[in-house]
Design a protein around this motif. Sequence first.
Motif, PDB file in Angstrom:
ATOM      1  N   TYR A   1      39.207  68.821  47.387  1.00 18.79           N
ATOM      2  CA  TYR A   1      38.265  67.821  47.879  1.00 18.79           C
ATOM      3  C   TYR A   1      38.316  66.616  46.947  1.00 18.79           C
ATOM      4  CZ  TYR A   1      33.831  65.640  49.133  1.00 18.79           C
ATOM      5  OH  TYR A   1      32.873  64.753  49.518  1.00 18.79           O
TER       6      TYR A   1
ATOM      7  N   ARG B   1      39.829  65.756  52.420  1.00 18.72           N
ATOM      8  CA  ARG B   1      40.064  67.163  52.105  1.00 18.72           C
ATOM      9  C   ARG B   1      41.559  67.434  52.098  1.00 18.72           C
ATOM     10  NH1 ARG B   1      35.089  69.777  55.709  1.00 18.72           N
ATOM     11  NH2 ARG B   1      33.664  68.042  55.329  1.00 18.72           N
TER      12      ARG B   1
ATOM     13  N   TYR C   1      33.313  75.025  41.654  1.00 22.38           N
ATOM     14  CA  TYR C   1      32.978  73.937  42.573  1.00 22.38           C
ATOM     15  C   TYR C   1      32.195  72.834  41.880  1.00 22.38           C
ATOM     16  CZ  TYR C   1      28.507  76.429  42.902  1.00 22.38           C
ATOM     17  OH  TYR C   1      27.335  77.044  42.628  1.00 22.38           O
ATOM     18  N   LYS C   2      32.875  72.019  41.132  1.00 25.37           N
ATOM     19  CA  LYS C   2      32.251  70.852  40.536  1.00 25.37           C
ATOM     20  C   LYS C   2      33.237  69.707  40.643  1.00 25.37           C
ATOM     21  CE  LYS C   2      33.728  72.184  35.880  1.00 25.37           C
ATOM     22  NZ  LYS C   2      34.026  73.606  36.109  1.00 25.37           N
ATOM     23  N   LEU C   3      32.742  68.486  40.531  1.00 21.25           N
ATOM     24  CA  LEU C   3      33.585  67.304  40.591  1.00 21.25           C
ATOM     25  C   LEU C   3      33.929  66.821  39.193  1.00 21.25           C
ATOM     26  CD1 LEU C   3      31.993  65.178  43.470  1.00 21.25           C
ATOM     27  CD2 LEU C   3      34.081  66.545  43.529  1.00 21.25           C
TER      28      LEU C   3
ATOM     29  N   ASN D   1      37.044  71.664  43.667  1.00 21.98           N
ATOM     30  CA  ASN D   1      37.427  72.801  44.502  1.00 21.98           C
ATOM     31  C   ASN D   1      36.208  73.265  45.290  1.00 21.98           C
ATOM     32  OD1 ASN D   1      38.451  75.084  45.672  1.00 21.98           O
ATOM     33  ND2 ASN D   1      38.800  76.192  43.782  1.00 21.98           N
ATOM     34  N   SER D   2      36.016  72.660  46.456  1.00 21.49           N
ATOM     35  CA  SER D   2      34.875  73.026  47.288  1.00 21.49           C
ATOM     36  C   SER D   2      35.124  74.374  47.939  1.00 21.49           C
ATOM     37  CB  SER D   2      34.642  71.957  48.360  1.00 21.49           C
ATOM     38  OG  SER D   2      33.430  72.182  49.034  1.00 21.49           O
ATOM     39  N   GLY D   3      34.146  75.258  47.822  1.00 22.74           N
ATOM     40  CA  GLY D   3      34.287  76.593  48.390  1.00 22.74           C
ATOM     41  C   GLY D   3      34.860  77.594  47.417  1.00 22.74           C
TER      42      GLY D   3
END
Lengths: 114, 114
Positions: B32, B51, B100-102, B94-96
């Motif tokens: 993402y 995505r 999961y962090k930006l 890494n969404s999901g």
Amino acid sequence: EAGVAQSPRYKIIEKRQSVAFWCNPISGHATLYWYQQILGQGPKLLIQFQNNGVVDDSQLPKDRFSAERLKGVDSTLKIQPAKLEDSAVYLCASSLVGDLYGYTFGSGTRLTVV
Amino acid sequence: GENVEQHPSTLSVQEGDSAVIKCTYSDSASNYFPWYKQELGKRPQLIIDIRSNVGEKKDQRIAVTLNKTAKHFSLHITETQPEDSAVYFCAAGNSGGSNYKLTFGKGTLLTVNP
């Protein structure tokens, strides 16, 4: 939908003093992030909570920074004692668990250490 | 962990010209890639995202392209206007996934001259 709430908006303290910032995430967002944004740089993750547990605090200077999210909703970030280099904007963000698509930032707290 | 590099750090264009900002990432698990616009003294605002299962996405004057093989993605702004002047940040996450962090780039200061 209410956004991520942060307070205070501005804070000026002397070095070696302590300071605390507060964040209330979007309702239903179980994940909460604290970022430090030094002037001219991108946000750097300090700590990530999922509910009231810490997921990642690898970049949190634990000798002076602490954070808690006791009831899994709002969170407090504390600095004690503050140094000049802590001057920055402290941004809080929240998201659903595992989901980055709804990542939302608060307005931030601008800290100046003199 | 993830590392995001962003170039250029500053970009000056004439009104009506196009602007391109490029980012590279290191973690092949990232899926993402959002772009944020931050005006002076304000919170980062999401302007477009992509995505990993998509190569390009457009929204009016802005577009983002992604090359998963090369691990780079770019923001394209066409017909720039003075109100596009701001700092732009790319990010990757890494969404999901379990991580999961930006992670953010250092930002690009875009100046659109009338």
